[in-house]
Design an enzyme around this catalytic site. Structure first.
Site, PDB file in Angstrom:
ATOM      1  N   LYS A 268       1.939  11.541  12.759  1.00 21.30           N
ATOM      2  CA  LYS A 268       0.525  11.173  12.644  1.00 21.30           C
ATOM      3  C   LYS A 268      -0.250  11.712  13.844  1.00 21.30           C
ATOM      4  O   LYS A 268       0.322  11.880  14.922  1.00 21.30           O
ATOM      5  CB  LYS A 268       0.394   9.639  12.658  1.00 21.30           C
ATOM      6  CG  LYS A 268       0.894   8.937  11.420  1.00 21.30           C
ATOM      7  CD  LYS A 268       0.722   7.424  11.565  1.00 21.30           C
ATOM      8  CE  LYS A 268       1.236   6.682  10.341  1.00 21.30           C
ATOM      9  NZ  LYS A 268       0.480   6.966   9.109  1.00 21.30           N
TER      10      LYS A 268
ATOM     11  N   LYS B 185       7.372  -4.725   3.357  1.00 21.44           N
ATOM     12  CA  LYS B 185       7.624  -3.517   4.151  1.00 21.44           C
ATOM     13  C   LYS B 185       7.762  -3.847   5.634  1.00 21.44           C
ATOM     14  O   LYS B 185       6.853  -4.410   6.233  1.00 21.44           O
ATOM     15  CB  LYS B 185       6.477  -2.516   3.949  1.00 21.44           C
ATOM     16  CG  LYS B 185       6.519  -1.298   4.890  1.00 21.44           C
ATOM     17  CD  LYS B 185       5.368  -0.334   4.615  1.00 21.44           C
ATOM     18  CE  LYS B 185       5.307   0.788   5.643  1.00 21.44           C
ATOM     19  NZ  LYS B 185       4.168   1.707   5.402  1.00 21.44           N
TER      20      LYS B 185
ATOM     21  N   ASP C  35       5.442   2.988  12.925  1.00 19.24           N
ATOM     22  CA  ASP C  35       5.337   4.160  12.051  1.00 19.24           C
ATOM     23  C   ASP C  35       4.607   5.284  12.770  1.00 19.24           C
ATOM     24  O   ASP C  35       3.380   5.324  12.815  1.00 19.24           O
ATOM     25  CB  ASP C  35       4.592   3.776  10.758  1.00 19.24           C
ATOM     26  CG  ASP C  35       4.468   4.964   9.807  1.00 19.24           C
ATOM     27  OD1 ASP C  35       5.188   5.968  10.006  1.00 19.24           O
ATOM     28  OD2 ASP C  35       3.653   4.871   8.862  1.00 19.24           O
TER      29      ASP C  35
ATOM     30  N   ARG D  65       7.342   3.343   1.018  1.00 18.83           N
ATOM     31  CA  ARG D  65       7.822   3.300  -0.366  1.00 18.83           C
ATOM     32  C   ARG D  65       9.324   3.589  -0.434  1.00 18.83           C
ATOM     33  O   ARG D  65      10.006   3.115  -1.340  1.00 18.83           O
ATOM     34  CB  ARG D  65       7.012   4.288  -1.221  1.00 18.83           C
ATOM     35  CG  ARG D  65       7.111   5.717  -0.768  1.00 18.83           C
ATOM     36  CD  ARG D  65       6.014   6.609  -1.348  1.00 18.83           C
ATOM     37  NE  ARG D  65       4.716   6.380  -0.716  1.00 18.83           N
ATOM     38  CZ  ARG D  65       3.588   7.005  -1.057  1.00 18.83           C
ATOM     39  NH1 ARG D  65       3.595   7.908  -2.026  1.00 18.83           N
ATOM     40  NH2 ARG D  65       2.461   6.743  -0.424  1.00 18.83           N
TER      41      ARG D  65
ATOM     42  N   ASP E 272       2.897  -2.097  11.052  1.00 21.71           N
ATOM     43  CA  ASP E 272       3.419  -1.585   9.782  1.00 21.71           C
ATOM     44  C   ASP E 272       4.570  -2.435   9.225  1.00 21.71           C
ATOM     45  O   ASP E 272       5.168  -2.098   8.207  1.00 21.71           O
ATOM     46  CB  ASP E 272       3.849  -0.123   9.949  1.00 21.71           C
ATOM     47  CG  ASP E 272       3.620   0.705   8.691  1.00 21.71           C
ATOM     48  OD1 ASP E 272       2.839   0.264   7.824  1.00 21.71           O
ATOM     49  OD2 ASP E 272       4.239   1.780   8.581  1.00 21.71           O
TER      50      ASP E 272
ATOM     51  N   GLU F 231       6.860   6.720   4.197  1.00 20.82           N
ATOM     52  CA  GLU F 231       8.168   6.104   4.398  1.00 20.82           C
ATOM     53  C   GLU F 231       8.282   4.692   3.848  1.00 20.82           C
ATOM     54  O   GLU F 231       9.380   4.240   3.536  1.00 20.82           O
ATOM     55  CB  GLU F 231       8.506   6.096   5.901  1.00 20.82           C
ATOM     56  CG  GLU F 231       7.927   4.921   6.710  1.00 20.82           C
ATOM     57  CD  GLU F 231       6.403   4.855   6.731  1.00 20.82           C
ATOM     58  OE1 GLU F 231       5.765   5.899   6.522  1.00 20.82           O
ATOM     59  OE2 GLU F 231       5.854   3.756   6.955  1.00 20.82           O
TER      60      GLU F 231
ATOM     61  N   ASP G 233       5.963  10.658   6.402  1.00 14.33           N
ATOM     62  CA  ASP G 233       5.020   9.581   6.697  1.00 14.33           C
ATOM     63  C   ASP G 233       4.792   8.671   5.482  1.00 14.33           C
ATOM     64  O   ASP G 233       4.204   7.602   5.608  1.00 14.33           O
ATOM     65  CB  ASP G 233       3.687  10.170   7.184  1.00 14.33           C
ATOM     66  CG  ASP G 233       2.823   9.157   7.900  1.00 14.33           C
ATOM     67  OD1 ASP G 233       3.335   8.062   8.222  1.00 14.33           O
ATOM     68  OD2 ASP G 233       1.636   9.464   8.143  1.00 14.33           O
TER      69      ASP G 233
HETATM   70  N1  BES Z   1       1.717   2.846   7.305  1.00 15.28           N
HETATM   71  C1  BES Z   1       0.975   3.889   6.681  1.00 15.28           C
HETATM   72  C2  BES Z   1      -0.245   3.382   5.930  1.00 15.28           C
HETATM   73  C3  BES Z   1      -1.346   2.783   6.763  1.00 15.28           C
HETATM   74  C4  BES Z   1      -2.412   3.558   7.155  1.00 15.28           C
HETATM   75  C5  BES Z   1      -1.335   1.445   7.087  1.00 15.28           C
HETATM   76  C6  BES Z   1      -3.435   2.994   7.903  1.00 15.28           C
HETATM   77  C7  BES Z   1      -2.347   0.882   7.836  1.00 15.28           C
HETATM   78  C8  BES Z   1      -3.397   1.658   8.235  1.00 15.28           C
HETATM   79  C9  BES Z   1       1.871   4.624   5.687  1.00 15.28           C
HETATM   80  O1  BES Z   1       3.218   4.687   5.995  1.00 15.28           O
HETATM   81  C10 BES Z   1       1.399   6.022   5.613  1.00 15.28           C
HETATM   82  O2  BES Z   1       1.492   6.707   6.581  1.00 15.28           O
HETATM   83  N2  BES Z   1       0.892   6.415   4.444  1.00 15.28           N
HETATM   84  C11 BES Z   1       0.406   7.741   4.240  1.00 15.28           C
HETATM   85  C12 BES Z   1       0.920   8.192   2.907  1.00 15.28           C
HETATM   86  C13 BES Z   1       0.659   9.653   2.633  1.00 15.28           C
HETATM   87  C14 BES Z   1       1.546  10.499   3.516  1.00 15.28           C
HETATM   88  C15 BES Z   1       0.957   9.907   1.174  1.00 15.28           C
HETATM   89  C16 BES Z   1      -1.104   7.677   4.254  1.00 15.28           C
HETATM   90  O3  BES Z   1      -1.675   6.735   3.725  1.00 15.28           O
HETATM   91  O4  BES Z   1      -1.709   8.589   4.827  1.00 15.28           O
HETATM   92 ZN    ZN Z   2       3.944   3.180   7.170  1.00 15.60          ZN
HETATM   93 MN    MN Z   3       3.709   6.316   7.227  1.00  7.50          MN
END
Ligand code: BES
Ligand code: ZN
Ligand code: MN
Length: 496
Positions: free
Chosen positions: A268, A256, A261, A347, A279, A345, A343
């Site tokens: 966020k 990824k 992000d 996947r 990220d 994104e 968010d």
């Molecule tokens: N990049 C984040 C995941 C992340 C969170 C990485 C904290 C490192 C530290 C990812 O893109 C994300 O935002 N995931 C969301 C998914 C949700 C919207 C289903 C998450 O984990 O909150």
């Molecule tokens: Zn992310």
């Molecule tokens: Mn995200």
């Protein structure tokens, strides 16, 4: 690859007689006080050193370090004693961490020797190089890393030289990943990441292909384009191939690469957002891994596929409610995704990349991402979650623990997949089920993996980035996880 400024060499000299700025020796903790890693012999001063360690208040616990004058004890000017914990609990990882701690204790010195290498050569070499790492792009070196370290070993025959060489390549691969993660998002965006990856890979003699936004549109990479659409800095897809003659096994790597992000329209909250510079740690890891595999000369074909995009909100950004069409090879039905949260994104870009990677018909797919906050909730910030097909998943988790990166196999419970069913498209990008977010994301990715490909998904949201203080050989910021796990897995698959 960044070559470390620390040079390592082997020696079979008696450690007490080595003239150097410092001699690093490991100390075990025991009920009777500190215990040296070397038995006292008539011609060596280890008993006197043990006494000196006790007087200095050193217990030998992991993380302990003390610098004493070499004095009459050893020929080196200083004696650096570093804790290894109890003898019965000794692991390669304890040695690696002690070497990292010791590396910082000798920063600024020119010539150093150590006997930690007589306990574990690989762990010592990796720990020294990783522990002395400093990222100097934005802030000068605080104290120069130690110049040279002579590693005391029982024999400096070819086997030991090869082992040292492998450890150096492994560490330098990790450092490349750290450098990429630590580069700020205003400097590292999709196009600049692609150019840095190209330069590093071409220097290593590898084949590189970069698709820009026009090529992505022509190819139908709807996921990567959607996520990248909010930024004025357009997305990229980088492919790097290492194809040694006679390779019988092929592995696809996917990582990824969200260079920043923000969450996009589903933005966020402020706290924690700066960490989203990391990220792209999965992308950094797979670029470093394919280059490392080539440097190691592993007899296995490896292709890294790296989707790069910046996830920002803007008038051109993709929206919650959008339906996007993923990449599909000619003549194959494309999957559509209903975007419910911009968010989620990672996947979406990974889906396109996984399909592209599987088009080559690899035997194995190793895919890694800072994918979910749920990974941190489930396993904490230092243990990666490993999902995928049973056998490869279990092997990768085991190798992660063996190489000191720490991983745990996680299930993909069938009922969680149903939460991704959409009334409007083939899939929706988040689940209606609030629980098991790491596993739901794993299910989403699994949809895009071609039948018959053995697959492992490494969620490194926590372990890829150290937001706290330095410990062991883990410096602040990018950690380089999971480069060592990926290299260990490639070596394991190559040996089958
Ligand atoms: N990049 C984040 C995941 C992340 C969170 C990485 C904290 C490192 C530290 C990812 O893109 C994300 O935002 N995931 C969301 C998914 C949700 C919207 C289903 C998450 O984990 O909150
Ligand atoms: Zn992310
Ligand atoms: Mn995200």
């Amino acid at each position: 690859m960044p070559s470390s400024t620390t040079t390592l060499s082997l020696t079979t000299s008696a450690p007490a007689g080595i003239k150097a700025d410092a001699l690093i020796v490991g100390v075990h903790a025991s009920a009777e006080g500190p215990l040296l890693t070397h038995e006292p012999t008539p011609e060596s001063p280890w008993q006197a050193i043990t006494d000196a360690a006790a007087l200095a208040g050193l217990t030998g616990r992991p993380g302990d370090v003390a610098t004493l004058p070499g004095g009459d004890l050893v020929a080196a000017d200083r004696l650096v004693l570093v804790g290894l914990g109890e003898v019965e609990k000794l692991t390669p990882e304890r040695v690696r961490r002690a070497a990292g701690v010791a590396a910082r204790a000798v920063a600024g010195l020119r010539t150093v020797a150590t006997t930690l290498s007589a306990v574990d050569l690989t762990a010592t070499a990796e720990g020294l190089l990783l522990g002395s790492y400093q990222f100097e792009a934005y802030k000068g070196a605080r104290k120069a890393a130690v110049r040279t370290v002579r590693l005391v070993v029982p024999s400096a025959a070819k086997a030991a030289k090869d082992e040292l060489q492998r450890a150096v390549v492994t560490a330098e691969s990790v450092l490349l990943a750290r450098d990429l993660v630590n580069t700020a998002p205003n400097d590292l965006f999709p196009a600049s990441f692609a150019e840095r990856a190209r330069a590093a890979a071409e220097t290593a003699g590898l084949k590189v292909q970069v698709l820009d936004e026009k090529a992505l549109a022509k190819g139908g990479y709807g996921g990567i384009l959607a996520v990248g659409s909010g930024s004025v800095r357009p997305p990229r897809l980088v492919r790097i191939s290492y194809a040694p003659r006679g390779a019988r096994t092929s592995v696809a790597l996917v990582g990824k690469g969200i260079t920043f992000d923000s969450g996009g329209i589903s933005i966020k909250p402020g706290p924690g957002m700066p960490d989203m510079t990391s990220d792209m740690a999965g992308a950094a890891a797979v670029v470093a891994t394919v280059i490392g595999a080539a440097a190691l000369g592993l007899p296995i074909a490896v292709t890294a596929t790296v989707p790069l995009a910046e996830n920002l909100p803007s008038g051109s950004a993709y929206r919650p409610g959008d339906v996007i069409t993923h990449y599909a090879p000619r003549g194959q039905q494309a999957t559509t995704s209903h975007i419910l949260n911009t968010d989620a994104e990672g996947r979406i870009v990974l889906a396109d990349a996984i399909v592209r990677a599987c088009e080559d018909g690899p035997d194995y797919l190793l895919e890694t991402a800072t994918l979910t906050g749920a990974q941190l909730v489930a396993l904490g910030d230092r243990t990666m979650g490993v999902m995928g097909t049973d056998e490869l998943r279990d092997r990768v988790a085991e190798l992660a623990r063996e190489c000191g990166e720490d991983g745990w196999a996680m299930p993909l419970p069938e009922h969680l997949r149903e939460g991704l069913d959409s009334y409007l498209a083939d899939l929706q990008n988040i689940s209606n089920n609030r629980y098991g977010g790491m596993l739901v994301a794993g299910h989403y990715l699994g949809h895009f993996v071609a039948d018959g490909v053995q697959w492992a998904h490494l969620d490194v949201a926590g372990p890829a980035f150290n937001g706290g203080a330095t410990y062991g050989y883990t410096t602040q910021g990018g950690t380089g996880v999971p480069v060592r796990t990926l290299l260990a897995t490639l070596a394991d698959l190559a040996a089958r």
